[in-house]
Write an enzyme that holds these catalytic residues in place. Sequence first.
Site, mmCIF file in Angstrom:
data_model
loop_
_atom_site.group_PDB
_atom_site.id
_atom_site.type_symbol
_atom_site.label_atom_id
_atom_site.label_comp_id
_atom_site.label_asym_id
_atom_site.label_seq_id
_atom_site.Cartn_x
_atom_site.Cartn_y
_atom_site.Cartn_z
ATOM 1 N N GLU A 117 59.498 -37.259 -41.764
ATOM 2 C CA GLU A 117 59.687 -37.643 -43.175
ATOM 3 C C GLU A 117 59.053 -36.619 -44.130
ATOM 4 O O GLU A 117 57.845 -36.368 -44.055
ATOM 5 C CB GLU A 117 59.069 -39.031 -43.403
ATOM 6 N N LYS A 123 53.593 -50.064 -44.039
ATOM 7 C CA LYS A 123 54.446 -49.004 -43.470
ATOM 8 C C LYS A 123 53.942 -47.647 -43.944
ATOM 9 O O LYS A 123 53.909 -46.673 -43.181
ATOM 10 C CB LYS A 123 55.906 -49.225 -43.889
ATOM 11 N N ASP A 168 50.273 -43.676 -27.503
ATOM 12 C CA ASP A 168 51.303 -44.713 -27.430
ATOM 13 C C ASP A 168 51.385 -45.348 -28.820
ATOM 14 O O ASP A 168 50.667 -46.309 -29.119
ATOM 15 C CB ASP A 168 50.907 -45.736 -26.354
ATOM 16 N N HIS A 228 56.144 -37.884 -54.932
ATOM 17 C CA HIS A 228 56.092 -37.282 -53.604
ATOM 18 C C HIS A 228 57.139 -36.203 -53.400
ATOM 19 O O HIS A 228 56.898 -35.199 -52.778
ATOM 20 C CB HIS A 228 56.241 -38.371 -52.540
#
Length: 392
Positions: free
Chosen positions: A79, A266, A282, A380
């Site tokens: 991203e 998130k 993991d 951003h």
Amino acid sequence: MTNAFEKFYKKSISGRRAVIKKSANLSPSELKLFENALGSQNADQIIENVVGTYELPLGIATNFVVNGRQVVVPMAVEEPSVVAAASNAAKLCKATGGFKTKASKPEMIGQIQLVKVKNPASALKKIIKEKKNLVKIANSRDPLLVKYGGGARDIEAKTIFAGRKKMVIIYLTVDVRDAMGANAVNTMCEAIAPELERMSGGIARLRIISNLAVKRTAKAKAVWKKKDLEKSAKGTGMTGQEIVDAIIESYELAENDIYRCATHNKGIMNGVDAIAVACGQDWRAIEAGAHAFAAKTGQYKSLTKYSKDKQGNLVGEIEIPVAVGIVGGAIKAQPLAQLCVKLTGVKTAQELGEIIAAVGLAQNFAALRALSTEGIQRGHMRLHARMQGEKK
Ligand code: MEV
């Protein structure tokens, strides 16, 4: 002292590699891993039915100071703006000393499910009475872990009502030291299961680690000065105090609205997963643990907290489960993951957990700052575009 990472984003890829090589004292073969990380032959040893490897961009977030130490943060993520935003958040709290972090003991929990237990109350009593013996049996399965100061520590048990059925659930706490711990914990759960069946007269079904690592968390805290926040959002006309208040309000929304909270958390995981992936962890286990931890009160909540200090500056805090390892598991088979851990300079899994917590907090702060001021698209995306445009 000159900062070798100054204007890191302006350098060419080889220029950045030269900085990393020098700062982490990398050998030529280590440096080569940035181009050829794994290869199909190695991949074939890790999973099944391999047809190739899958790549992600690997970037370095700069400006991180964690417990007084400058830390290089490797991030593997697809991203745009995640790396830039984390670097910017870390830069903005440098003036107050960066991130202060603290990890708990590296204790994971394993579960054993006992079904068809005729008398659960008496089974619970017997199991708790035999706790020491059960811990001893568990430890006999992993002498190496015990040698390194880890091992099974405790047993708890409770009855769970599943519809009309009652089940007895055993919780085995294991100090897994620098491993992620799934192998050690699962082996120990399986080792004590026959004993538990004998004591309870029931049948042991599931014997597996819990990804809700409540006993293995890391906390991070940072202070962002209101005057620095004001400077960073000059074009918006907002004062530092207004920005602090707006960020706190955005946190309050997440605390009280599950739709926003999912997105808020998130954003935290954007940072957490990126460093976790780079370091060969993991990340599904970390994701599962983080969201279950966020919901541990029965209501899904923010993993971060924001408040004001006496001067009106913004105080950000996070606590997150960090089931991460720097030995064994998948990391053993991934040379680039090992190299990324080396770049962070950590010597223990606890330290890696602390850096992960700091990155999660930085990422969340960056998103809230942008959302509360100029908006994420402008904020951003402009950061990303500026970095692209200013590269040599
Ligand atoms: C995008 O990947 C993450 C954000 O949506 C997080 C947030 O809204 O807090 C920007």
